[in-house]
Design an enzyme around this catalytic site. Structure first.
Site, PDB file in Angstrom:
ATOM      1  N   ASP A  41       0.824  -1.198   0.000  1.00  0.00           N
ATOM      2  CA  ASP A  41       0.000   0.000   0.000  1.00  0.00           C
ATOM      3  C   ASP A  41       0.868   1.261   0.000  1.00  0.00           C
ATOM      4  OD1 ASP A  41      -2.042   1.831   0.341  1.00  0.00           O
ATOM      5  OD2 ASP A  41      -2.274   1.438   2.492  1.00  0.00           O
ATOM      6  N   ASP A  59      -1.563   5.795  -5.161  1.00  0.00           N
ATOM      7  CA  ASP A  59      -1.903   4.847  -4.099  1.00  0.00           C
ATOM      8  C   ASP A  59      -2.177   3.449  -4.656  1.00  0.00           C
ATOM      9  OD1 ASP A  59      -2.734   3.515  -1.876  1.00  0.00           O
ATOM     10  OD2 ASP A  59      -4.540   4.697  -1.545  1.00  0.00           O
TER      11      ASP A  59
END
Ligand SMILES: *[C@@H]1O[C@H](CO)[C@@H](O)[C@H](O)[C@H]1NC(C)=O
Ligand SMILES: *[C@@H]1O[C@H](CO)[C@@H](O)[C@H](O)[C@H]1NC(C)=O
Ligand SMILES: *[C@@H]1O[C@H](CO)[C@@H](O)[C@H](O)[C@H]1NC(C)=O
Ligand SMILES: *[C@@H]1O[C@H](CO)[C@@H](O)[C@H](O)[C@H]1NC(C)=O
Ligand SMILES: *[C@@H]1O[C@H](CO)[C@@H](O)[C@H](O)[C@H]1NC(C)=O
Ligand SMILES: *[C@@H]1O[C@H](CO)[C@@H](O)[C@H](O)[C@H]1NC(C)=O
Ligand SMILES: *[C@@H]1O[C@H](CO)[C@@H](O)[C@H](O)[C@H]1NC(C)=O
Length: 437
Positions: A130, A319
């Site tokens: 992430d 992201d």
């Protein structure tokens, strides 16, 4: 005299001991590989699979967004507008917002769609890479047995290399109060055959329901800047280095790339940029890391090649933990005004359209010098119904939250290199995939 000289000797000896203790411990990092790859595979245990509503809700919750889509959800009643605004502001500042709303967490909504194998102290876990957060946390045997069921949980007592960081704690929370908390230590973390022998790891002793239900996901590997790391020593924040920070000095290039296939699976590569994965030159854009995110300006966009100004012009972040391309609301509205039959449907979670519609290319500015194009035939995120008549768009609006989140929809069309050396992002357009626009 004798006393003073033996005292001096004692001090000298003490000094030498101190010196020896202060000498850097030999690092046993795996120097035989200066670049390495780790696969990203579909989470087969995802409770609901590819689902537009879940993807939308997950990114809104992760960043504490509360506008358009969430505000219109009937379960979301009872939220204070001031609280919602504050959350959006906190998300922009990189703080984790804690929204104590009444929206029930349904299985699947926070689940990771894609996972990668990681060894911690020799124990294999499936973790979600992430680039939008900075904690390396995992299910641990400190959790109640009922919460662990179905997961791999890290057992510190079975690792000969684990060291506790006594008194240190972590708490990572998402907008809806979901999240994880627990204790902290260090251990050998091996990703793709390369080890960091003193990696800070976070052992969950509490996780929210949505993580419990997503039985394939054992935790996260945060790849944003260490500023966002939530570890504290009991009295103050003591942000820990990410795996990428630790491994960077040993890499040929201080980078990792996200190389995603059209189905979202793919490879993370550390230390190398595979020139065969994109066409033309890579464009480099400086990031502003002061928020802790891989953040840049994005004040222009193009629909079908027609360039326009994004009036809201919110900052954008890259992201890998988000599925969608979440843009300022007006940008999404403008895009779907060019798609026949498109409508913004709060029930479904965002923009939907007939699956047979022709979709124009979408491009978003990355800094001032590059436009990242997502071809029209790569915009659709998933069908809404079993018959594949209505589709959910991969481009969606942020409901005026003041931050744009560029996730997988962008990474499928662009090879993105995250450069931790000079804090920049490299973009190379991937070769077009065949298929109808
Ligand atoms: C947002 O951040 C401010 C300042 O750091 C803090 O006082 C406030 O409690 C935070 N709000 C929420 C909802 O997290
Ligand atoms: C969110 O805030 C509420 C109220 O302040 C608190 O009870 C709850 O524990 C928090 N949740 C997390 C995950 O931090
Ligand atoms: C180090 O890398 C080599 C070569 O890829 C590999 O065979 C070995 O298992 C690695 N060792 C560790 C501790 O990761
Ligand atoms: C290992 O990491 C911890 C926490 O970051 C640090 O306090 C310690 O000095 C490190 N030890 C070595 C040998 O590098
Ligand atoms: C950062 O490094 C890359 C690769 O080494 C280089 O090509 C690029 O020009 C640099 N970018 C900036 C903004 O300094
Ligand atoms: C970086 O972003 C921060 C806020 O996140 C802002 O205050 C600062 O001016 C920005 N720096 C540059 C060079 O744009
Ligand atoms: C709908 O699309 C999915 C994914 O492409 C496919 O597996 C499925 O067979 C399609 N269903 C119908 C009824 O066409």
């Amino acid at each position: 005299m004798a006393a003073s000289s033996s005292l001096r000797l004692f001090f000298l000896a003490a000094l030498m001991v101190a010196f020896v203790l202060a000498a850097p411990a030999p690092t046993k990092r795996n120097l035989s590989k200066r670049s390495f790859k780790v696969p990203r595979t579909l989470n087969k245990a995802h409770p609901r699979g590819l689902n537009g509503y879940d993807a939308m809700r997950k990114v809104y919750m992760k960043y504490g967004f509360t506008g358009g889509f969430i505000a219109e959800q009937k379960n979301g009643a009872g939220e204070s507008v001031a609280g919602l605004k504050q959350n959006a502001a906190n998300a922009t500042n990189g703080a984790s917002a804690n929204r104590t709303g009444t929206v029930a967490a349904n299985p699947g909504q926070n689940a990771a769609l894609f996972l990668s194998p990681v060894s911690v102290g020799g124990q294999m876990l499936n973790l979600d890479f992430d680039s939008g957060s900075s904690d390396l946390w995992m299910f641990s045997t400190d959790l109640p047995q009922a919460s662990i069921a179905g997961h791999s949980a890290y057992d510190a007592s079975k690792s000969t290399t684990f060291k506790a960081m006594t008194g240190s704690k972590f708490t990572i929370s998402y907008g809806d109060g979901s999240g994880a908390a627990g204790t902290v230590g260090t251990d050998v973390v091996n990703i793709g055959g390369v080890s960091v022998d003193n990696q800070t790891i976070e052992l969950a002793n509490a996780v929210s329901q949505s993580f419990i239900q997503d039985t394939n996901t054992d935790g996260l590997v945060g790849l944003a800047f260490s500023k966002l790391n939530t570890v504290n020593d009991g009295t103050k924040k003591t942000p820990q280095k990410t795996f990428f920070d630790n491994v960077m000095p040993n890499l040929d290039l201080p980078v990792f790339t996200a190389d995603l296939d059209p189905d979202g699976t793919g490879v993370y590569e550390f230390g190398k940029i595979d020139q065969t994965k994109f066409v033309g030159q890579m464009a480099w854009i400086p990031v502003n890391a002061s928020s802790g995110f891989w953040q840049f300006d994005s004040t222009k966009f193009a629909v079908g090649g027609v360039e326009m100004t994004n009036k809201a012009g919110s900052k954008a972040i890259a992201d890998t933990g988000t599925s969608l391309l979440l843009v300022d609301q007006e940008v999404a509205d403008t895009y779907y005004s060019k798609v026949q039959g498109a409508q913004n449907n709060a029930q479904v979670g965002g923009y939907i359209y007939p699956c047979g519609a022709t979709l124009p290319d979408m491009a978003v500015a990355i800094g001032s010098s590059y436009m990242a194009t997502i071809p029209g035939n790569q915009i659709t995120f998933a069908a809404v119904d079993k018959a594949n008549t209505t589709c959910f768009g991969g481009v969606q609006g942020n409901g005026g939250a003041g931050l744009q989140i560029y996730g997988d929809v962008m990474f499928k069309a662009q090879l993105v290199a995250f450069n931790g050396g000079n804090q920049s992002l490299g973009f190379g357009a991937k070769p077009p995939v065949p298929g109808k626009r």
